[in-house]
Design a protein around this motif. Structure first.
Motif, PDB file in Angstrom:
ATOM      1  N   LEU A  46       0.349  -7.717  42.622  1.00 38.55           N
ATOM      2  CA  LEU A  46      -0.642  -7.287  43.607  1.00 38.55           C
ATOM      3  C   LEU A  46       0.009  -6.644  44.823  1.00 38.55           C
ATOM      4  O   LEU A  46      -0.541  -5.702  45.402  1.00 38.55           O
ATOM      5  N   SER A  47       1.158  -7.132  45.210  1.00 38.08           N
ATOM      6  CA  SER A  47       1.820  -6.628  46.417  1.00 38.08           C
ATOM      7  C   SER A  47       2.447  -5.261  46.199  1.00 38.08           C
ATOM      8  O   SER A  47       2.450  -4.429  47.103  1.00 38.08           O
ATOM      9  N   GLU A  48       2.994  -5.036  45.032  1.00 36.79           N
ATOM     10  CA  GLU A  48       3.656  -3.756  44.787  1.00 36.79           C
ATOM     11  C   GLU A  48       2.625  -2.671  44.535  1.00 36.79           C
ATOM     12  O   GLU A  48       2.686  -1.598  45.129  1.00 36.79           O
ATOM     13  N   GLY A  49       1.686  -2.937  43.678  1.00 42.21           N
ATOM     14  CA  GLY A  49       0.558  -2.053  43.458  1.00 42.21           C
ATOM     15  C   GLY A  49       0.877  -0.598  43.174  1.00 42.21           C
ATOM     16  O   GLY A  49       0.103   0.278  43.509  1.00 42.21           O
ATOM     17  N   GLY A 104      -2.641  -9.616  48.926  1.00 43.64           N
ATOM     18  CA  GLY A 104      -2.256 -10.437  47.778  1.00 43.64           C
ATOM     19  C   GLY A 104      -2.083 -11.899  48.141  1.00 43.64           C
ATOM     20  O   GLY A 104      -2.503 -12.796  47.396  1.00 43.64           O
ATOM     21  N   THR A 105      -1.491 -12.146  49.301  1.00 39.73           N
ATOM     22  CA  THR A 105      -1.301 -13.522  49.769  1.00 39.73           C
ATOM     23  C   THR A 105      -2.644 -14.204  49.978  1.00 39.73           C
ATOM     24  O   THR A 105      -2.828 -15.359  49.577  1.00 39.73           O
ATOM     25  N   LEU A 106      -3.584 -13.500  50.593  1.00 44.44           N
ATOM     26  CA  LEU A 106      -4.911 -14.079  50.830  1.00 44.44           C
ATOM     27  C   LEU A 106      -5.663 -14.366  49.533  1.00 44.44           C
ATOM     28  O   LEU A 106      -6.501 -15.270  49.486  1.00 44.44           O
ATOM     29  N   LEU A 107      -5.364 -13.623  48.490  1.00 47.27           N
ATOM     30  CA  LEU A 107      -6.012 -13.862  47.195  1.00 47.27           C
ATOM     31  C   LEU A 107      -5.301 -14.941  46.379  1.00 47.27           C
ATOM     32  O   LEU A 107      -5.947 -15.775  45.743  1.00 47.27           O
TER      33      LEU A 107
END
Length: 127
Positions: free
Chosen positions: A48-51, A89-92
């Protein structure tokens, strides 16, 4: 060149398999469950972070690599995007990770440590 890359890849795969085998044999089931949850959530957070930012930077960077100002702007924009995607991403991921760890009976200090360990590589990438 290909043989060198293939050999290195084979060695990495062999070491990964060996470590996985040792973890499965050495860890008790409850600790292995926490390990599995943590590594899975770290992988989800990474995706999710790299996307696709790295791919986009390579694609666009090839067009502007000789223009120092435009390349600098591209790198700056990509780092901002990585930071935003990491926050999202962290929040998810973190609430799901905490819930899964709680379901497996992890204590709050253990959950905090495992969450921090899975977040560190992502946040280090954005700095």
């Amino acid at each position: 060149m290909f043989a060198s890359v293939a050999g290195t890849q084979a060695l990495c795969q062999l070491l990964t398999g060996l470590v996985a085998f040792l973890l499965v044999r050495a860890l008790p089931k409850d600790q292995y469950a926490l390990f599995t949850i943590t590594t899975a959530m770290a992988a989800v957070l990474n995706a999710l972070s790299e996307g696709g930012v790295g791919t986009a930077v390579l694609s666009e960077g090839g067009k502007v690599w000789q223009d120092r100002l435009r390349l600098s702007a591209l790198i700056h924009a990509s780092l901002q995007m990585l930071s935003r995607l990491t926050v999202a991403g962290t929040l998810l991921v973190m609430p799901a990770m905490v819930w899964l760890l709680h379901q497996q009976g992890a204590s709050w200090p253990v959950m905090a440590l495992l969450c921090a360990l899975s977040l560190c590589p992502q946040w280090m990438m954005t700095r």
